[in-house]
Design an enzyme around this catalytic site. Structure first.
Site, short mmCIF file in Angstrom:
data_model
loop_
_atom_site.label_atom_id
_atom_site.label_comp_id
_atom_site.label_asym_id
_atom_site.label_seq_id
_atom_site.Cartn_x
_atom_site.Cartn_y
_atom_site.Cartn_z
CB THR A 75 0.68 -9.83 2.32
OG1 THR A 75 1.58 -9.12 1.46
CG2 THR A 75 0.01 -10.95 1.55
CG ASN A 158 3.01 -1.68 -5.71
OD1 ASN A 158 1.80 -1.50 -5.82
ND2 ASN A 158 3.62 -2.72 -6.23
CD GLN A 193 5.42 1.32 -1.83
OE1 GLN A 193 6.13 2.28 -1.55
NE2 GLN A 193 5.88 0.08 -1.83
CB ALA A 214 6.75 -2.19 10.12
CG HIS A 215 9.03 -4.42 4.84
ND1 HIS A 215 9.60 -4.42 3.59
CD2 HIS A 215 7.82 -4.99 4.68
CE1 HIS A 215 8.77 -4.98 2.72
NE2 HIS A 215 7.67 -5.33 3.36
CB CYS A 340 5.44 -9.55 -5.65
SG CYS A 340 5.38 -9.21 -3.91
N1 PLP Z 1 0.82 -3.21 -0.73
C1 PLP Z 1 1.73 -2.48 -1.39
C2 PLP Z 1 1.28 -1.27 -2.14
C3 PLP Z 1 3.08 -2.83 -1.36
O1 PLP Z 1 3.98 -2.10 -2.03
C4 PLP Z 1 3.46 -3.98 -0.63
C5 PLP Z 1 4.86 -4.45 -0.65
O2 PLP Z 1 5.54 -4.41 -1.67
C6 PLP Z 1 2.48 -4.71 0.05
C7 PLP Z 1 1.17 -4.29 -0.02
C8 PLP Z 1 2.82 -5.92 0.84
O3 PLP Z 1 3.45 -5.56 2.06
P1 PLP Z 1 4.12 -6.69 2.96
O4 PLP Z 1 5.49 -6.91 2.41
O5 PLP Z 1 4.16 -6.12 4.35
O6 PLP Z 1 3.27 -7.88 2.88
#
Ligand code: PLP
Length: 407
Positions: A75, A158, A193, A214-215, A340
């Site tokens: 993000t 995602n 993703q 990373a997660h 989210c």
């Molecule tokens: N972009 C996509 C396609 C995601 O699936 C996610 C997380 O769900 C993010 C961005 C955000 O990643 P982060 O949790 O590292 O902010």
């Protein structure tokens, strides 16, 4: 009861090997806990571990190590790209710049663009998607004009796992760019993703920016990775929005999360090394789930059957609007949308953009598998889904807490 985790698109557990690589950075006796900004031995050891981590990530993407920026999340990395590019251009004060994106981006991209738009700093074009969730390259091409400074299209979605024609989009944008000043529009892709199943190589697919998390790759939470092409930083086409001590070559101030960065670099490397084998295995698991379900109950895939990342399957199960909750009670964790979106209890705008009506959206779940998913778990999850749907049809769904309070 062993609870089955089928929500790898939301987050993944840390790979044991990654945890092992991170551990020494927390322990005093190992002498690796220093601040990489310190000039003494402790600091320099931490700095050198971080340099190695940067090289490790760069190698998997065929990038230069100077092109890798570690952030606190994907993000943040996407915010850095969007805000940083707009800020540089806006200083010139010529025209209101335009960003071309799609209507199915993650909120990290969509909300950032929306905020800048509300502030009057940009105009935005949101490309529509087909019923399968695919962005039309022609629409991207048609949306480009002399004010367009950035195109941001995700590599894989995602919620549905649908893979975008990113090579064709990059080609279209680059052709337009070369016919103009050769600088704008810049190209960003959120590959969060996609990385676990797609062979991502920035020499072959010449994006200017790429974000990873990373997660989602069996690394720690709280580490994002930004690929920012040397060409872009050398020409000063991006500026940081977190200022301070000038870490990450000035792109992102704040003392670095050394353990997290080292762990993430191994997570990225293992994912890339094991990608081919894992992609096939995960495809077999999601295919088997769908094929077993389709024989027994009414079910349809939301998104593209063919053009999807192998770990994600978005399923429309008619007649059941609380399947996610019921499955959790039965010991199977799936998602009823993105993490989210769930928190805010909103209907999926991704499925909405694909033309799904409210009923279909409410009756859809996302199943996502990963490194630790077994065929046995898939078989059990399949049985649970079938049982819940059949009980529901018979009107015996007494297990469902939502329905119990409603009735
Ligand atoms: N972009 C996509 C396609 C995601 O699936 C996610 C997380 O769900 C993010 C961005 C955000 O990643 P982060 O949790 O590292 O902010």
């Amino acid at each position: 009861m062993h609870h089955i985790y089928l929500d790898y698109a939301a987050t993944t557990p840390i790979d044991k090997r990654v945890g092992k690589a991170m551990n020494p950075f927390f322990i005093y006796k190992k002498g690796l806990f220093g601040n990489p900004g310190s000039l003494h031995t402790f600091g320099q050891k931490a700095l050198s571990a971080m340099d190695e981590a940067r090289k490790r990530v760069a190698k998997t993407l065929t990038a230069n190590h100077s092109e890798i920026v570690f952030t606190s999340s994907a993000t943040e990395a996407s915010n850095l790209v969007i805000r940083g590019v707009v800020e540089v251009f806006s200083k010139k004060g010529e025209v209101i710049p335009k960003i071309v994106t799609s209507s199915i981006e993650h909120p990290a991209v969509l909300e950032t663009i929306q905020t800048l738009k509300k502030e009057g700093k940009i105009k935005a074009h949101y490309c529509s998607v087909s019923e399968e969730g695919i962005v039309d390259v022609n629409e991207v091409r048609d949306a480009l004009d002399e004010t367009t400074i950035l195109v941001s299209i995700m590599w894989a979605n995602n919620e549905t796992g649908t893979i975008q024609p990113i090579d064709k989009i990059v080609d279209a944008v680059r052709t337009f760019r070369e016919s103009r000043d050769g600088v704008y529009p810049l190209i960003h892709s959120d590959a969060v993703q996609a990385f676990s199943t797609q062979d991502i190589n920035v020499v072959r697919t010449q994006v200017d920016f790429l974000t990873l998390s990373a997660h989602k790759l069996y690394g720690p939470k709280g580490v994002g990775i930004l690929y920012c092409a040397d060409n872009v930083s050398q020409k000063n086409l991006i500026t940081p929005f977190i200022t301070g001590g000038g870490q990450e070559d000035g792109m992102r101030s704040g003392t670095e999360n050394v353990a997290g960065i080292v762990g993430s670099s191994y997570a990225v490397q293992y994912c890339a090394d094991e990608r081919e084998k894992e992609t096939k295995r995960m495809r077999a698991l999601t295919d088997s789930l769908y094929q077993s379900l389709v024989k027994e109950i009414k079910v349809e895939i939301n998104g593209s059957q063919k053009q999807r990342t192998s770990h994600i399957l978005n399923l429309f199960v008619p007649g059941h609007d609380t399947l996610g909750t019921a499955l959790d009670v039965a010991g199977v964790a799936v998602s009823s949308g993105s993490a989210c979106a769930q928190r805010r209890a909103k209907l999926s705008y991704v499925l909405g953009a694909m033309g799904c009506d409210e009923q279909r959206i409410r009756h859809s779940i996302r199943v996502s598998v990963g490194r630790y998913t077994t065929q046995k778990e898939i078989d059990r999850a399949t049985q649970q889904i079938i049982m819940i749907v059949r009980n529901k049809t018979k009107g015996t769904d007494i297990w469902c807490p939502d329905k119990a309070t409603q009735s």
